[in-house]
Write a protein that holds these residues in place. Structure first.
Motif, PDB file in Angstrom:
ATOM      1  N   ALA A  54       5.219   5.003  -8.088  1.00 31.95           N
ATOM      2  CA  ALA A  54       5.508   4.614  -7.062  1.00 31.95           C
ATOM      3  C   ALA A  54       6.119   3.611  -6.953  1.00 31.95           C
ATOM      4  O   ALA A  54       7.325   3.482  -5.414  1.00 31.95           O
ATOM      5  N   VAL A  55       7.290   3.092  -7.340  1.00 32.99           N
ATOM      6  CA  VAL A  55       8.219   1.488  -7.505  1.00 32.99           C
ATOM      7  C   VAL A  55       9.674   2.701  -7.733  1.00 32.99           C
ATOM      8  O   VAL A  55      10.527   1.504  -7.332  1.00 32.99           O
ATOM      9  N   LYS A  77       0.703  -1.193   0.225  1.00 30.92           N
ATOM     10  CA  LYS A  77       0.203  -0.121   0.002  1.00 30.92           C
ATOM     11  C   LYS A  77       0.981   1.223   0.168  1.00 30.92           C
ATOM     12  O   LYS A  77       1.733   1.469   0.706  1.00 30.92           O
ATOM     13  N   ASP A  78       1.086   2.399  -0.609  1.00 31.71           N
ATOM     14  CA  ASP A  78       1.070   3.081  -0.884  1.00 31.71           C
ATOM     15  C   ASP A  78       0.496   4.530   0.318  1.00 31.71           C
ATOM     16  O   ASP A  78       0.001   4.532   1.277  1.00 31.71           O
ATOM     17  N   ILE A 115       0.009  -0.663  -5.013  1.00 33.43           N
ATOM     18  CA  ILE A 115       1.286  -0.160  -5.531  1.00 33.43           C
ATOM     19  C   ILE A 115       0.945  -1.484  -6.505  1.00 33.43           C
ATOM     20  O   ILE A 115       1.307  -2.042  -6.370  1.00 33.43           O
ATOM     21  N   SER A 116       0.771  -0.927  -8.087  1.00 26.55           N
ATOM     22  CA  SER A 116       1.206  -1.371  -9.064  1.00 26.55           C
ATOM     23  C   SER A 116       3.124  -1.704 -10.057  1.00 26.55           C
ATOM     24  O   SER A 116       3.635  -0.521  -9.929  1.00 26.55           O
ATOM     25  N   SER A 134       4.662   0.917 -12.429  1.00 26.87           N
ATOM     26  CA  SER A 134       4.084   2.909 -11.626  1.00 26.87           C
ATOM     27  C   SER A 134       5.408   3.168 -11.049  1.00 26.87           C
ATOM     28  O   SER A 134       6.303   2.489 -10.981  1.00 26.87           O
TER      29      SER A 134
END
Length: 748
Positions: free
Chosen positions: A362-363, A349-350, A356-357, A360
């Protein structure tokens, strides 16, 4: 009076300044004008924090001891520092961490006058050494030993508990003057912070700790618990893992070539699509996320163009697939090492609570390559074939070496790096493989290292009665290509299992192979007899294959069997193919040849394509492709490390800047063009002396330069820059001030 940091830096040799810039590269960006600027940057809080990220636990403890000694405000001595650290560390043992602090300009001065940058107060814990703040009331008291000797047992228990750290305690009984806390407050052995919180003064904590004022000091790193796995076994296992990951990437490229997944609106890959890719590659979703990230980073996969982009293979994927396993693995391994992303975050979870995919933003973690290299470097310090006792032991060692690094994901980053390296074959049986060591130290030799780790290619297969073939090792490239055409991989690993089906045999025939060639291939390459069932399978498919021949008219269909042509025309599905008979054995269609053949196969026929000469034409679908998009991977998230020549130039520039600063103080009025400037320049040419000049360029911007003048004439002075050696021409009428370089206060 303590020596200022800038004066201490001026007294150091060029080699020491180069070491400082190498250890703290952020100080050199942008290049400092002089040593005053360097000293100012060295004391900035953010820079001090970055410099301390590389320090081990012992060095940070020495830094805490300097804070406890108050070295940020008044110099302290090495003997006082050793007293605070306790009897477990001699002066010789303290010299190594102290040298590390000096090399980074966090500490300066001789052993008798050690000074500390004030920003170090923000680096150490709130209570350095587990000690509280000093109490003004006790600082001048000489009765502290007597006060401690007179405390009651219940009072001593309170003091000893706080002396062990942290020095802060909560007690509602402090308001009662007869309670132990109340009595200690009354005598000044405790200090009230608020109505329910008390603090143990630093002087009391030091007195209670005796000869170990900072408690137990971590002198040596924890034991890693090495285990010998055997270098040969490690390399063999790594070679098998490398072949396995290449096979999985091939499956991913082929799968997304046929059914490309869409790019999410927010970027990245959907959870369902990741699950489908994991199933196709026969792995779990965490490893599928790693492989997807690597394929995109290596430019084997990318976003297609268009309003609704998909993730599709790039043309680079075809070039990559044509190479040998060593070349293909080399690209993937180097991509992983420098990947500025953490695939282990996928599925978490972010900050907003959303999952988080993969692929993306976010990684993305710019410092991931640095942390990955730290893990591999820790493993590489062990002898070949030797593994740590456990992942926890390696985490403890790395945490001791750099306790400030990694943040809240520090331990998980180590686990992720080990798991990913094991999948790739960089690590095997928990030990660093030979290709992994070469990847870390000499990436140029990676192809040869993996070639040595892989088993020798085999030139035969083992055919079995259940229409399968076993390859007892990596196949020769030609055999692998032919077998991949006539059979499907059922399972991969140390031994690969291939399965023959109607579809695979027809695929080989579509590519131009004949039944005779397939029989010869299997008979020649199989170490076991060819099963009768496989022979029947090939003959049966070949008997039905190619009786119908298609061409472009837009397309045509021909057959030597007029009855078969009539059967095709009579079939209900032939209506959609818009066939028209132009001869007893020939029909044509406005559809493309590919559409015509697909429609016939869907109707149950087995047509083959042919070229203008009548030879079989391979029209098999190779999947979608898109143009590659070059992605530059940074070596790590830190500022680039300057080379030796760059460091030497920076040091020379700062020395020159210091000299210029002295000259500027001597030049109090602008020079006028009354003959003094040309005369001074000519004398400098004759004496081969350097000069400092202040000038105004053609845009009216003031500047300065140190030149070694070579000639003066025609209203221009020509000379070489003393720092970069460049040749410069300056008009005399633009010079506003001038001084010989030897006029500087320091005589340089």
């Amino acid at each position: 009076m303590p020596t200022p940091l800038v004066d201490w830096l001026r007294a150091q040799d060029d080699e020491m300044l180069a070491v400082l810039l190498r250890l703290r590269p952020d100080l050199a960006v942008p290049p400092p004008a002089d040593l005053t600027v360097l000293a100012t940057r060295a004391g900035i809080r953010a820079s001090v924090h970055r410099a301390c990220d590389d320090l081990d636990r012992l060095t940070l403890t020495v830094l805490e001891a300097l804070v406890v000694a108050g070295a940020e405000s008044a110099p302290t001595s090495l003997s006082e520092l050793c007293r605070l650290l306790g009897p477990d560390l001699s002066e010789a043992a303290v010299s190594r961490p102290l040298r590390a602090l000096r090399d980074r300009a966090l500490v300066w001065g001789p052993d008798e006058e050690l000074s500390l940058v004030p920003a170090a107060l923000d680096v150490v814990p709130r209570h350095p050494g587990g000690l509280g703040r000093e109490s003004a009331g006790l600082a001048a008291s000489s009765e502290l030993p007597e006060l401690l000797a007179s405390v009651a047992p219940d009072e001593r228990r309170v003091l000893e508990a706080l002396a062990a750290g942290p020095p802060i305690g909560r007690s509602r009984a402090g308001a009662d003057p007869e309670s132990p806390v109340g009595r200690l407050l009354a005598r000044g052995l405790l200090v009230r912070v608020d109505a329910e919180t008390v603090e143990l003064p630093r002087q009391v904590g030091l007195a209670l700790r005796g000869d170990r004022p900072l408690g137990a000091v971590p002198v040596t790193p924890p034991d890693i618990g090495a285990r010998d796995r055997g270098a040969d076994a490690v390399d063999r296992t790594a070679g098998g893992a490398a072949l396995g990951v290449l096979r999985q990437l091939e499956l991913l490229v082929a799968f997304w070539g046929r059914t490309p997944p869409p790019v999410l609106r927010s970027g990245g890959l959907g959870v369902r699509e990741l699950r489908r890719a994991a199933k196709e590659m026969d792995t779990d979703e965490s490893m599928a996320a790693l492989l997807v990230e690597l394929a995109v980073a290596a430019d084997l996969l990318g976003e297609s163009d268009g309003v609704a982009p998909d993730w599709v293979p790039t043309t680079n994927a075809d070039v990559w697939a044509a190479g040998g396993p060593e070349l293909r693995w080399s690209l993937i391994a180097r991509t992983w090492l420098d990947l500025p992303r953490l695939p282990g975050l996928v599925g978490r979870k972010d900050d907003a609570g959303r999952p988080i995919s993969a692929l993306s933003d976010a990684v993305r973690r710019p410092l991931a390559p640095r942390d990955r290299r730290r893990v591999l470097a820790g493993l590489a310090e062990l002898p070949p074939g030797v593994a740590p006792g456990s992942a926890a032991a390696l985490r403890d060692v790395l945490a001791w070496r750099a306790p400030r690094r990694g943040g809240r994901l520090r331990d998980e980053v180590v686990d992720w790096a080990l798991a990913e390296a094991t999948v790739l074959g960089v690590v095997a049986l928990d030990a660093m493989s030979t290709p992994g060591r070469v990847l870390l130290d000499d990436p140029g030799g990676l192809v040869a290292a993996l070639r040595a780790a892989l088993p020798e290619p085999v030139d035969h297969i083992l055919l079995q009665a259940d229409l399968t073939a076993v390859a007892p090792g990596p196949l020769e490239p030609q055999l692998a290509a032919e077998l991949g055409l006539v059979a499907e991989v059922e399972s991969a690993g140390g031994a690969t299992v291939f399965r023959f089906t109607d579809a695979t045999v027809r695929r080989a025939l579509d590519a131009g192979r004949t039944a005779t060639e397939l029989h010869e291939l299997l008979a020649k390459r199989s170490a076991t007899p060819v099963p009768q069932g496989l022979t029947y399978l090939i003959d049966d498919v070949a008997r039905r294959h190619g009786r119908l021949r298609g061409g472009v008219a837009s397309s045509f269909l021909r057959s030597d069997d007029a009855v078969l042509i009539a059967e095709v025309l009579a079939h209900p599905d032939s209506v959609t193919l818009e066939l028209r008979r132009i001869a007893p054995t020939v029909v044509v269609s406005p559809l493309s040849l590919g559409e015509l053949l697909d429609g016939l196969r869907a109707a149950g026929f087995s047509p083959a394509a042919e070229d203008t000469g009548g030879a079989v034409l391979d029209l098999s679908d190779r999947g979608r492709r898109t143009a590659p998009r070059r992605r530059s991977l940074g070596r790590n998230g830190a500022p680039p490390e300057p080379g030796t020549e760059q460091l030497a130039a920076l040091v020379s520039r700062m020395r020159a800047g210091d000299a210029l600063a002295g000259i500027r103080r001597d030049v109090t009025s602008p020079a006028t063009n009354n003959g003094r400037i040309p005369d001074l320049l000519r004398s400098a040419v004759a004496a081969r002396r350097s000069v400092w000049i202040g000038f105004v360029d053609g845009h009216g911007v003031a500047g300065e330069q140190v030149l070694e003048p070579m000639s003066v004439g025609g209203g221009v002075v020509e000379g070489r820059d003393t720092v970069d050696g460049g040749l410069h021409r300056v008009p005399l009428h633009r010079i506003t001030s001038i001084a010989l370089i030897e006029d500087s206060p320091d005589g340089s």
